[in-house]
Design a protein around this motif. Structure first.
Motif, PDB file in Angstrom:
ATOM      1  N   GLU A 268      58.385  53.203  46.705  1.00 39.38           N
ATOM      2  CA  GLU A 268      58.860  51.891  46.252  1.00 39.38           C
ATOM      3  C   GLU A 268      57.795  51.175  45.430  1.00 39.38           C
ATOM      4  OE1 GLU A 268      60.293  49.577  49.503  1.00 39.38           O
ATOM      5  OE2 GLU A 268      61.498  51.207  50.342  1.00 39.38           O
ATOM      6  N   TRP A 269      56.590  50.999  46.016  1.00 34.67           N
ATOM      7  CA  TRP A 269      55.605  50.168  45.322  1.00 34.67           C
ATOM      8  C   TRP A 269      54.950  50.873  44.135  1.00 34.67           C
ATOM      9  CZ3 TRP A 269      50.538  51.800  45.289  1.00 34.67           C
ATOM     10  CH2 TRP A 269      50.126  52.666  46.308  1.00 34.67           C
ATOM     11  N   THR A 270      54.925  52.209  44.137  1.00 33.26           N
ATOM     12  CA  THR A 270      54.330  52.908  42.994  1.00 33.26           C
ATOM     13  C   THR A 270      55.251  52.902  41.773  1.00 33.26           C
ATOM     14  OG1 THR A 270      55.143  55.026  43.857  1.00 33.26           O
ATOM     15  CG2 THR A 270      52.853  54.431  44.361  1.00 33.26           C
ATOM     16  N   GLN A 271      56.512  52.487  41.943  1.00 34.12           N
ATOM     17  CA  GLN A 271      57.448  52.423  40.828  1.00 34.12           C
ATOM     18  C   GLN A 271      57.506  51.038  40.186  1.00 34.12           C
ATOM     19  OE1 GLN A 271      58.973  55.226  39.651  1.00 34.12           O
ATOM     20  NE2 GLN A 271      57.663  56.202  41.197  1.00 34.12           N
ATOM     21  N   LEU A 272      56.764  50.073  40.725  1.00 35.23           N
ATOM     22  CA  LEU A 272      56.764  48.732  40.146  1.00 35.23           C
ATOM     23  C   LEU A 272      56.141  48.756  38.750  1.00 35.23           C
ATOM     24  CD1 LEU A 272      55.752  46.737  43.343  1.00 35.23           C
ATOM     25  CD2 LEU A 272      58.023  46.890  42.295  1.00 35.23           C
ATOM     26  N   LYS A 273      56.579  47.862  37.889  1.00 35.19           N
ATOM     27  CA  LYS A 273      56.247  47.950  36.465  1.00 35.19           C
ATOM     28  C   LYS A 273      54.853  47.449  36.128  1.00 35.19           C
ATOM     29  CE  LYS A 273      61.042  47.699  34.866  1.00 35.19           C
ATOM     30  NZ  LYS A 273      62.028  46.952  34.037  1.00 35.19           N
ATOM     31  N   THR A 274      54.343  46.441  36.850  1.00 36.48           N
ATOM     32  CA  THR A 274      53.043  45.871  36.512  1.00 36.48           C
ATOM     33  C   THR A 274      52.115  45.907  37.717  1.00 36.48           C
ATOM     34  OG1 THR A 274      53.548  43.576  37.152  1.00 36.48           O
ATOM     35  CG2 THR A 274      54.220  44.287  34.933  1.00 36.48           C
ATOM     36  N   GLN A 275      50.800  45.870  37.443  1.00 32.34           N
ATOM     37  CA  GLN A 275      49.831  45.849  38.527  1.00 32.34           C
ATOM     38  C   GLN A 275      49.909  44.538  39.311  1.00 32.34           C
ATOM     39  OE1 GLN A 275      48.641  48.649  39.180  1.00 32.34           O
ATOM     40  NE2 GLN A 275      49.231  49.567  37.229  1.00 32.34           N
ATOM     41  N   GLY A 276      50.330  43.464  38.643  1.00 28.37           N
ATOM     42  CA  GLY A 276      50.522  42.207  39.356  1.00 28.37           C
ATOM     43  C   GLY A 276      51.605  42.327  40.410  1.00 28.37           C
ATOM     44  N   GLU A 277      52.692  43.016  40.069  1.00 28.57           N
ATOM     45  CA  GLU A 277      53.775  43.236  41.030  1.00 28.57           C
ATOM     46  C   GLU A 277      53.308  44.136  42.171  1.00 28.57           C
ATOM     47  OE1 GLU A 277      57.914  43.082  38.551  1.00 28.57           O
ATOM     48  OE2 GLU A 277      56.585  44.756  38.097  1.00 28.57           O
ATOM     49  N   VAL A 278      52.511  45.151  41.823  1.00 30.69           N
ATOM     50  CA  VAL A 278      51.964  46.031  42.863  1.00 30.69           C
ATOM     51  C   VAL A 278      51.115  45.220  43.834  1.00 30.69           C
ATOM     52  CG1 VAL A 278      50.398  47.950  43.341  1.00 30.69           C
ATOM     53  CG2 VAL A 278      52.007  48.109  41.438  1.00 30.69           C
ATOM     54  N   ALA A 279      50.237  44.380  43.295  1.00 33.08           N
ATOM     55  CA  ALA A 279      49.351  43.584  44.135  1.00 33.08           C
ATOM     56  C   ALA A 279      50.121  42.673  45.066  1.00 33.08           C
ATOM     57  CB  ALA A 279      48.402  42.763  43.256  1.00 33.08           C
ATOM     58  N   GLN A 280      51.159  42.036  44.542  1.00 33.43           N
ATOM     59  CA  GLN A 280      51.941  41.122  45.365  1.00 33.43           C
ATOM     60  C   GLN A 280      52.672  41.869  46.472  1.00 33.43           C
ATOM     61  OE1 GLN A 280      51.683  37.779  45.028  1.00 33.43           O
ATOM     62  NE2 GLN A 280      52.750  37.810  47.001  1.00 33.43           N
ATOM     63  N   ARG A 281      53.203  43.067  46.133  1.00 38.99           N
ATOM     64  CA  ARG A 281      53.921  43.867  47.130  1.00 38.99           C
ATOM     65  C   ARG A 281      52.973  44.369  48.205  1.00 38.99           C
ATOM     66  NH1 ARG A 281      57.043  45.035  50.670  1.00 38.99           N
ATOM     67  NH2 ARG A 281      58.337  46.899  50.694  1.00 38.99           N
ATOM     68  N   ILE A 282      51.799  44.838  47.806  1.00 36.02           N
ATOM     69  CA  ILE A 282      50.818  45.343  48.761  1.00 36.02           C
ATOM     70  C   ILE A 282      50.328  44.211  49.660  1.00 36.02           C
ATOM     71  CG2 ILE A 282      48.522  46.351  49.006  1.00 36.02           C
ATOM     72  CD1 ILE A 282      50.705  48.337  48.175  1.00 36.02           C
ATOM     73  N   LYS A 283      50.092  43.049  49.075  1.00 35.07           N
ATOM     74  CA  LYS A 283      49.680  41.894  49.866  1.00 35.07           C
ATOM     75  C   LYS A 283      50.749  41.541  50.891  1.00 35.07           C
ATOM     76  CE  LYS A 283      48.742  36.942  49.602  1.00 35.07           C
ATOM     77  NZ  LYS A 283      48.643  35.741  48.729  1.00 35.07           N
ATOM     78  N   SER A 284      52.005  41.560  50.479  1.00 32.27           N
ATOM     79  CA  SER A 284      53.104  41.230  51.383  1.00 32.27           C
ATOM     80  C   SER A 284      53.167  42.198  52.559  1.00 32.27           C
ATOM     81  CB  SER A 284      54.425  41.258  50.608  1.00 32.27           C
ATOM     82  OG  SER A 284      55.526  41.046  51.463  1.00 32.27           O
ATOM     83  N   MET A 285      52.970  43.487  52.285  1.00 32.62           N
ATOM     84  CA  MET A 285      52.979  44.474  53.366  1.00 32.62           C
ATOM     85  C   MET A 285      51.830  44.224  54.336  1.00 32.62           C
ATOM     86  SD  MET A 285      54.248  48.122  51.771  1.00 32.62           S
ATOM     87  CE  MET A 285      53.125  48.202  50.378  1.00 32.62           C
TER      88      MET A 285
END
Length: 212
Positions: A127-144
């Protein structure tokens, strides 16, 4: 100010530029000895006093690492970690920006939080490796991370701490260089790299040989 927007903007500019700058530094020191001044604590679970020490070198974006953690790791934890037979350690290999983001977040909590966090990171890897931007990755990882007990404010501070971030990259480099690790997952049992590792049975065989 919206903290989600702030973090996303931060990752799109300063942090990502810093990541590539750090990897330029990494390449420049490729032939230098490991940095003695790096003192990041080990990421350990199980019996810290066990005479059997298993080290797994992982990349958080590596699908083979996810396969191990989403499958055989459960057996390893049940049979050897939870029964206090072994000391199990994870060492991060930082080879890309998304994996680096996970490392930045992962070390912002204690060891108990970390292993719960890593379980979730690998479970949700597709799921998170398919996100389009590193900002989105960071927000998703932070949320987890927050969902398993991390402090969101501390994570934001980690994203702004250049010295901490540099230590992560240098630490990863020195660990790989020390044992000649070039792929993930790689396993080291009591200092011996299992270069012929083909599956979980090989790891069990190596552990049992040390226990016996």
């Amino acid at each position: 100010m919206n903290t989600t927007l702030t973090l996303t903007r931060l990752l799109k500019s300063h942090i990502i530029l810093l990541f590539f700058g750090l990897f330029s530094t990494w390449a420049a020191i490729a032939q230098e000895p490991a940095a003695d001044q790096i003192t990041l604590p080990p990421l350990v679970i199980g019996n810290v006093d066990s005479n059997v020490h298993i080290v797994e070198f992982v990349s958080y974006t590596c699908p083979h690492c996810a396969n191990f953690h989403n499958g055989p790791y459960g057996n390893l934890k049940q049979d050897y970690i939870d029964t206090n037979k072994i000391k199990f350690e994870i060492r991060e290999m930082i080879w890309d920006a998304p994996g680096w983001i996970v490392s930045v977040v992962g070390r912002c909590g204690n060891a108990e939080n970390y292993f719960s966090f890593v379980d979730l990171v690998f479970a949700k890897q597709q799921e998170w490796t398919q996100l389009k931007t590193q900002g989105e990755v960071a927000q998703r990882i932070k949320s987890m991370a927050v969902s398993v007990g991390y402090d969101g404010n501390e994570i934001d501070e980690c994203f702004q701490d250049k010295d901490y971030q540099e230590s992560l990259v240098m630490h990863s480099r020195s660990q790989a260089q020390e044992l000649g690790i070039t792929s993930t997952p790689s396993f080291v049992v009591n200092g011996r790299h299992l270069k012929s590792f083909k599956g979980y049975d090989d790891l069990v065989t190596a552990i049992e040989a040390q226990l016996n």
